[in-house]
Design an enzyme around this catalytic site. Structure first.
Site, PDB file in Angstrom:
ATOM      1  N   ALA C  15     -26.446  -9.563 -10.009  1.00 60.82           N
ATOM      2  CA  ALA C  15     -27.146  -8.285  -9.938  1.00 60.82           C
ATOM      3  C   ALA C  15     -26.719  -7.378 -11.086  1.00 60.82           C
ATOM      4  O   ALA C  15     -27.565  -6.788 -11.771  1.00 60.82           O
ATOM      5  CB  ALA C  15     -26.870  -7.612  -8.597  1.00 60.82           C
ATOM      6  N   HIS C 237     -21.593 -18.895   8.602  1.00 57.69           N
ATOM      7  CA  HIS C 237     -22.073 -20.255   8.369  1.00 57.69           C
ATOM      8  C   HIS C 237     -21.334 -21.201   9.319  1.00 57.69           C
ATOM      9  O   HIS C 237     -20.111 -21.145   9.413  1.00 57.69           O
ATOM     10  CB  HIS C 237     -21.816 -20.643   6.910  1.00 57.69           C
ATOM     11  CG  HIS C 237     -22.608 -21.832   6.466  1.00 57.69           C
ATOM     12  ND1 HIS C 237     -22.280 -23.107   6.834  1.00 57.69           N
ATOM     13  CD2 HIS C 237     -23.720 -21.932   5.704  1.00 57.69           C
ATOM     14  CE1 HIS C 237     -23.158 -23.940   6.311  1.00 57.69           C
ATOM     15  NE2 HIS C 237     -24.045 -23.263   5.619  1.00 57.69           N
ATOM     16  N   SER C 251     -21.730 -28.344   3.395  1.00 51.85           N
ATOM     17  CA  SER C 251     -23.194 -28.277   3.468  1.00 51.85           C
ATOM     18  C   SER C 251     -23.742 -28.798   4.795  1.00 51.85           C
ATOM     19  O   SER C 251     -23.194 -29.709   5.413  1.00 51.85           O
ATOM     20  CB  SER C 251     -23.791 -29.078   2.315  1.00 51.85           C
ATOM     21  OG  SER C 251     -25.149 -29.300   2.536  1.00 51.85           O
ATOM     22  N   ARG C 298     -28.558 -22.963  12.471  1.00 50.84           N
ATOM     23  CA  ARG C 298     -27.229 -22.469  12.103  1.00 50.84           C
ATOM     24  C   ARG C 298     -26.623 -21.514  13.119  1.00 50.84           C
ATOM     25  O   ARG C 298     -25.463 -21.670  13.517  1.00 50.84           O
ATOM     26  CB  ARG C 298     -27.306 -21.718  10.772  1.00 50.84           C
ATOM     27  CG  ARG C 298     -27.168 -22.612   9.591  1.00 50.84           C
ATOM     28  CD  ARG C 298     -27.147 -21.786   8.331  1.00 50.84           C
ATOM     29  NE  ARG C 298     -27.338 -22.652   7.178  1.00 50.84           N
ATOM     30  CZ  ARG C 298     -27.370 -22.229   5.916  1.00 50.84           C
ATOM     31  NH1 ARG C 298     -27.240 -20.945   5.656  1.00 50.84           N
ATOM     32  NH2 ARG C 298     -27.531 -23.071   4.938  1.00 50.84           N
ATOM     33  N   LEU C 405     -29.687 -15.340  -4.374  1.00 49.22           N
ATOM     34  CA  LEU C 405     -29.685 -15.280  -5.837  1.00 49.22           C
ATOM     35  C   LEU C 405     -30.901 -14.494  -6.313  1.00 49.22           C
ATOM     36  O   LEU C 405     -30.828 -13.696  -7.240  1.00 49.22           O
ATOM     37  CB  LEU C 405     -29.701 -16.695  -6.422  1.00 49.22           C
ATOM     38  CG  LEU C 405     -28.475 -17.556  -6.097  1.00 49.22           C
ATOM     39  CD1 LEU C 405     -28.594 -18.934  -6.731  1.00 49.22           C
ATOM     40  CD2 LEU C 405     -27.204 -16.888  -6.584  1.00 49.22           C
TER      41      LEU C 405
END
Lengths: 255, 249, 593
Positions: C15, C237, C251, C298, C405
């Site tokens: 950013a 997560h 992952s 998740r 992102l």
């Protein structure tokens, strides 16, 4: 961290300086160093090793080879321009390169790093040896250009000293190693062997070259001590000369 | 039974001009510790093995995943990332020292700004016209992408420079990391517009000619960049450029 | 005022660099402040990719679909106008990144390749191997380095932002920062500042965030009057690798390839995982969710693991960890499909996951909330802008994978030019614009810290804060626990007054800088727990078993926290959410939306 932006930290000029883009001549000097190792020094080295193998055929053949070489035009120019000065440059700049690098084999005992160190030590041995070799056989005693028939004897006399023989053997190994790995480096650094595989394959070639040079070199050196020729060197120089003249075409043909 | 501990020796230096001293610590063992967690433990209880109160150790770290490149240091003599150095795999006492080729800031923190300066000198970027919308970029085959991607993984940790016998004050050698970036940008369809300038920069003092192929960089690189490949490719580009220069200038 | 405004950007991640690039390109003067060299910013950690509806796979993907997925994924808490703008700008952003040389994966035709990611049915995620964030950051870093070499950008790496400088009218006139080597304090004048200082993982002790992600800068301006929005929304997560120093991401593809999650049935079972027979293992996900098994979404997986560990007390060896087991799958298959991620586990844990079950636990991963900003990315204090994870506006109650992102770059691209525009119209400050006063205030804080002679170690207080926050304010939230947590944080604040700096030197004193950040973390922690306590519903990442449903009537609102100087704590307001394009509907991933 970008200390350059912080005038008060004062550490902007410590440590290794950044690349001097577009400045200095080290590129040219370094490339000349690397090139001189192959041409003319390397080329001469090969010629010299091959010429010395004539000793295997006996004093007469060896004398003929010496005579042939001295029959080449402009010998002093060839000697100074293509042998002595390049070796001197290669050695001096090589020492400068050595002095600026710093081996760290203790903590990083890896193959390439060993080769890095070996290249410096073999270079030093080769140079020290070459200096004494040239002084003894070229600039002192019987002048072989005028008396090629005495060449076998002169070398025999040198090698008869066991210390001298040991020095020769070590020097032959060091020089062969230095040249062969130098050739590998040359190919890598000049962008000839750019792939990992190409470098590995050329590595085998250079190893074979080193082994061949060492074998030929040692065989040639030992030839001077062959008992068969123990009294050969006492033959009169004139007779020797005649003989070698007769043999000359054969020598040329055998090359 | 005595509790299992980890013995650590840390080379400490209070400021750039200070004298280096070694402080010894002994901290409680836990499974799966890395060197960073050892340093964190010391920060929470900064007392040496002799019971002397000291200060938390200064070191650089950030992602702790071996992707930001911050925490390189000498661990048992070798340059590597502290985050991926597991205590269970290391000989004790652990010896932690700052990288030796870079100016010490304090303790294990060194100044590695020379790399970022070098990246400027070789113009390690793609000179785009502007950030406004100009449509898609150049097409690039998957093969070219696969060749360039590994070079773009360089984390600027400077391990390749630390382990290089040629990287030091005397040579001012640029080091493998920067050379790899030269290849990356010279091979990019747009980046190659600066190729000639980059190659001329590479011929300056401290340029690619100072590489002596010890290839320590290749072994030490934590991201396994194809550094020897990059150096020899750039070597060829530089030689071709040098020959071109002889005949065109 | 000035024809070329001076802008200060704080933070050199995606950013910050995006904003710097836009300002430099438009001819503005820009100073870039960063604690770490910008190339080492946390953006490098992003792996998966970046979303843009380029529709290069013939699926009929549109920016509207991307917009809808993002709003739906965020459980309708996101303001829809800025989200729509972001999704519409995304394809051009990808093109720009491509032109900058990001080594995106390619199709055989040489075009950008796209993959699927969570929360969508389209191939919409452009990626560069497994290091997309690193590649994007480097591309922007290179552009900014180019501007730096042209003298258009001045970098201040190794400087930490401490506070904004506000004039008598409450308008921002610059910043106060500390040099992390010399420890020197200085104010820097600017017509506008942009905070791009990332997330606040450090408040939770261990997280997937980098060391610098403390939220300190946001908390500093919050205490100066900037509103902090949706602080209670924290993404956790489900599968992270617990480490002694941090949590590393494992992952989701490990479960996708057949990984099974289990714990020993007996609490405190000391046996090695492989020697525990199947009958003594509890495959709780498979038992609780027979249909989806280990591949539940998740948030569901996260809550289940949390419950097994904290409510059933069945964590491995009493630690907060469960097994993620791949050992029943043959080695060749694992190497073919999962080699990269298995190597990460091997590297950082030292065990081979092909032989030994991995130990994993949910981990704090992303800060959806952040500084409140308007459509121009400006906060409620004139001249203070924010972009990236530091602000709140693109992800609502839950962020979709590969949108972070994008939001960073888009936010920077908006904030940069808007800050320039603001700077051009700014009137000159009265007097010195508050610089002297702010410098004095900060010097006083430093002086007090250095002369403090208590017995409290800052790193210990921080560990306790992390424990309190992780236990009470991550996955499952109960009002009673949140209240208790707030009390504990207040007592930590009390103990902070007795802090003892073991290092009082004035050179590269990292523990001193950390101690300053710690106070800010404590204040922001209260915003998180109190915000969570007040929101009596379950929405996105925020889950209360006592209020299991979403309550749009009462809580389709942005939480806005202000620092109240009288109570030295947060004061809350609520603001309606902009839902003008897509009316809220129930969020269910087990059915077609």
């Amino acid at each position: 961290m970008a200390t350059a932006t912080n005038p008060s930290s004062g550490s902007a000029h410590r440590g290794v300086q950044p690349l001097r883009a577009g400045q200095g001549h080290s590129f040219l000097l370094r490339k000349l160093h690397s090139l001189s190792g192959v041409i003319p020094i390397g080329a001469f080295l090969l010629e010299h090793f091959l010429s010395n193998t004539e000793a295997l055929k006996g004093p007469a053949a060896y004398a003929a080879q010496v005579k042939f070489l001295n029959s080449l035009p402009w010998v002093p120019v060839l000697e100074w321009g293509f042998i002595f000065l390049p070796i001197l440059y290669h050695a001096c700049y090589g020492l400068y390169i050595w002095s600026s690098g710093k081996s760290n084999i203790t903590y990083y005992p890896w193959a390439g790093n060993w080769m890095y160190m070996a290249q410096r030590w073999t270079g030093l041995i080769a140079f020290g040896y070459i200096a004494q070799h040239v002084y003894h056989l070229r600039f002192s005693g019987v002048r072989l250009a005028d008396h090629p028939g005495a060449s076998f004897a002169k070398v025999h006399h040198e090698l008869a000293n066991p210390w001298m023989l040991a020095l020769y053997l070590v020097a032959i190994i060091a020089t062969s190693w230095h040249f062969s790995y130098g050739l590998w480096l040359f190919a890598a650094k000049w962008g000839i062997t750019t792939g990992d595989k190409a470098r590995r394959r050329f590595g085998y070639v250079c190893t074979a070259l080193a082994v061949a040079l060492i074998t030929l070199g040692i065989a040639s050196a030992l030839a001077f001590l062959n008992p068969k020729y123990k009294y050969g060197w006492t033959e009169s120089p004139s007779a020797q000369t005649t003989q070698s003249q007769l043999q000359m075409p054969d020598v040329a043909a055998s090359k | 039974m005595a509790e299992r501990t980890i013995k650590v020796e840390i080379k400490r230096q209070h400021d750039p001009d200070g004298n280096a001293v070694v402080e010894k610590f002994e901290i409680p063992y836990r499974p799966n510790m890395n060197v960073i967690s050892v340093l964190m433990e010391i920060a929470a209880r900064p007392v040496t093995v002799d019971g002397k109160e000291t200060t938390p150790v200064t070191y650089e770290s950030n992602c702790l995943e071996e992707i930001c490149g911050s925490c390189s240091m000498l661990i048992n003599g070798r340059a590597r990332m502290a985050c991926s150095a597991l205590v269970d795999n290391l000989e004790q006492p652990l010896r932690l020292e700052p990288l030796s080729k870079f100016p010490v800031v304090r303790d294990l923190q060194v100044d590695r700004s020379v790399l970022f300066e070098n990246l400027k000198r070789v113009q390690a970027w793609v000179p785009i016209d502007g950030s406004y919308d100009l449509g898609a970029g150049p097409r690039i085959t998957p093969q070219v992408q696969e060749e360039n991607y590994p070079l773009s993984n360089c984390i600027s940790c400077c391990c390749c420079m630390e382990v290089c016998p040629q990287f030091n004050v005397a040579t001012g050698f640029v080091g493998a990391a920067t050379i790899a970036q030269v290849k990356l940008f010279n091979d990019h369809p747009t980046g190659k517009v600066l190729k000639e300038e980059r190659l001329h920069a590479m011929m300056g003092d401290g340029g690619i000619q100072d590489c002596a192929y010890a290839q320590n960089c290749v072994v030490a690189c934590p991201k396994e960049l194809p550094l020897a490949q990059a150096i020899s490719d750039v070597g060829r580009q530089v030689m071709l450029q040098a020959v071109k220069d002889i005949f065109t200038t | 005022m000035a024809s070329t405004p001076k802008i200060i950007v704080i933070g050199g991640g995606l950013a910050g660099l995006s904003a710097v690039m836009k300002i430099a390109e438009a001819g503005g003067k820009v100073d870039l402040f960063s604690i770490v060299p910008v190339k080492r910013s946390h953006s490098v950690c992003a792996q998966g990719g970046i979303n843009a509806a380029k529709n290069l796979k013939g699926e009929g993907d549109t920016t509207w679909q991307h917009f809808d997925d993002t709003v739906y994924g965020g459980d309708f808490l996101g303001n829809q106008t800025p989200i729509k703008g972001m999704c519409e700008a995304a394809p051009a952003i990808i093109d720009l990144l491509d032109r900058m040389g990001v080594p995106f994966n390619r199709t055989p035709e040489g075009l950008l390749d796209f993959r699927r990611f969570g929360g969508t049915l389209y191939h919409r995620t452009a990626f560069a191997g497994a290091t997309t964030g690193q590649q994007l950051l480097y591309a922007l870093d290179e552009q900014v380095r180019r501007y730096e070499s042209e003298g258009k950008v001045q970098k201040y790496e190794g400087w930490e932002f401490l506070s904004a400088v506000l004039d008598s009218k409450g308008v921002c006139r610059g910043i106060c920062a500390m040099n992390l080597r010399t420890m020197e304090l200085r104010t820097f004048a600017a017509d506008a500042i942009i905070l791009a200082t990332g997330g606040n993982g450090a408040i939770f002790g261990k997280s997937t965030n980098s060391v610098v992600c403390t939220g300190s800068a946001q908390a500093a301006v919050y205490q100066q009057g900037v509103c902090y929005a949706n602080g209670e929304f924290i993404q956790v997560h489900p599968t992270c690798i617990p480490g002694e120093d941090k949590l590393r991401l494992m992952s989701e593809s490990a479960r996708g390839e057949g990984g099974r999650v289990w714990v020993p049935k007996t609490a405190g079972d000391k046996r090695e995982a492989n020697s525990i027979p199947a009958s003594e293992r509890w495959y709780f996900l498979e038992e609780w969710y027979p249909k989806y098994g280990n591949l539940v979404p998740r948030d569901v997986a996260t809550r289940a693991i949390h419950k097994v560990v904290y409510e059933h007390g069945l964590g491995i060896d009493g630690q907060p960890m469960v097994y993620l087991d791949l050992t029943h799958i043959d080695r060749a298959t694992l190497d073919r499909k999962l080699e990269g991620i298995l190597e990460i586990y091997e590297k950082f844990v030292g065990d081979d996951p092909r032989e030994v079950p991995m130990k994993i636990f949910p981990g704090m991963h992303y800060t959806m909330g952040g500084l409140w900003v308007d459509a121009d990315q400006m906060t409620n204090i004139p001249g203070i802008f924010a972009a990236g994870e530091a602000e709140y506006q693109y992800h609502g109650a839950n962020r979709l994978g590969a949108n972070s992102l994008l939001s960073c770059i888009y936010g920077g691209f908006v904030a940069g030019p808007k800050a320039m525009q603001y700077g051009k119209n700014l009137q000159a400050a009265e007097g010195d614009g508050g610089h002297t006063a702010e410098l004095k205030r900060q010097e006083e804080i430093n002086r007090r810290l250095l002369s403090s002679s208590g017995a409290e170690n800052p790193f210990k207080i921080w560990r306790e804060l992390g424990d309190v926050m992780t236990k009470n304010a991550t996955v499952i939230r109960y009002n009673k626990n949140l209240q208790a947590a707030d009390g504990q944080i207040q007592s930590l604040l009390e103990r902070y007054r007795n802090i003892n700096l073991s290092d009082k030197s004035m050179w590269a004193n990292t523990s001193f800088a950390f101690t300053r950040q710690l106070l800010n973390m404590l204040h922001l922690a209260r915003v998180i727990v109190q915000g969570a306590e007040r929101r009596d519903e379950s929405r996105g990442a925020h889950y209360k078993p006592d209020f299991p449903d979403r309550n749009d009537e009462k809580f389709l609102k942005t939480t806005k926290a202000f620092f109240a100087t009288d109570t030295n704590g947060p004061r809350f307001e609520y603001e309606a959410v902009d839902t003008q394009f897509i009316p809220p509907r129930p969020r269910r991933y087990d059915a077609v939306k």
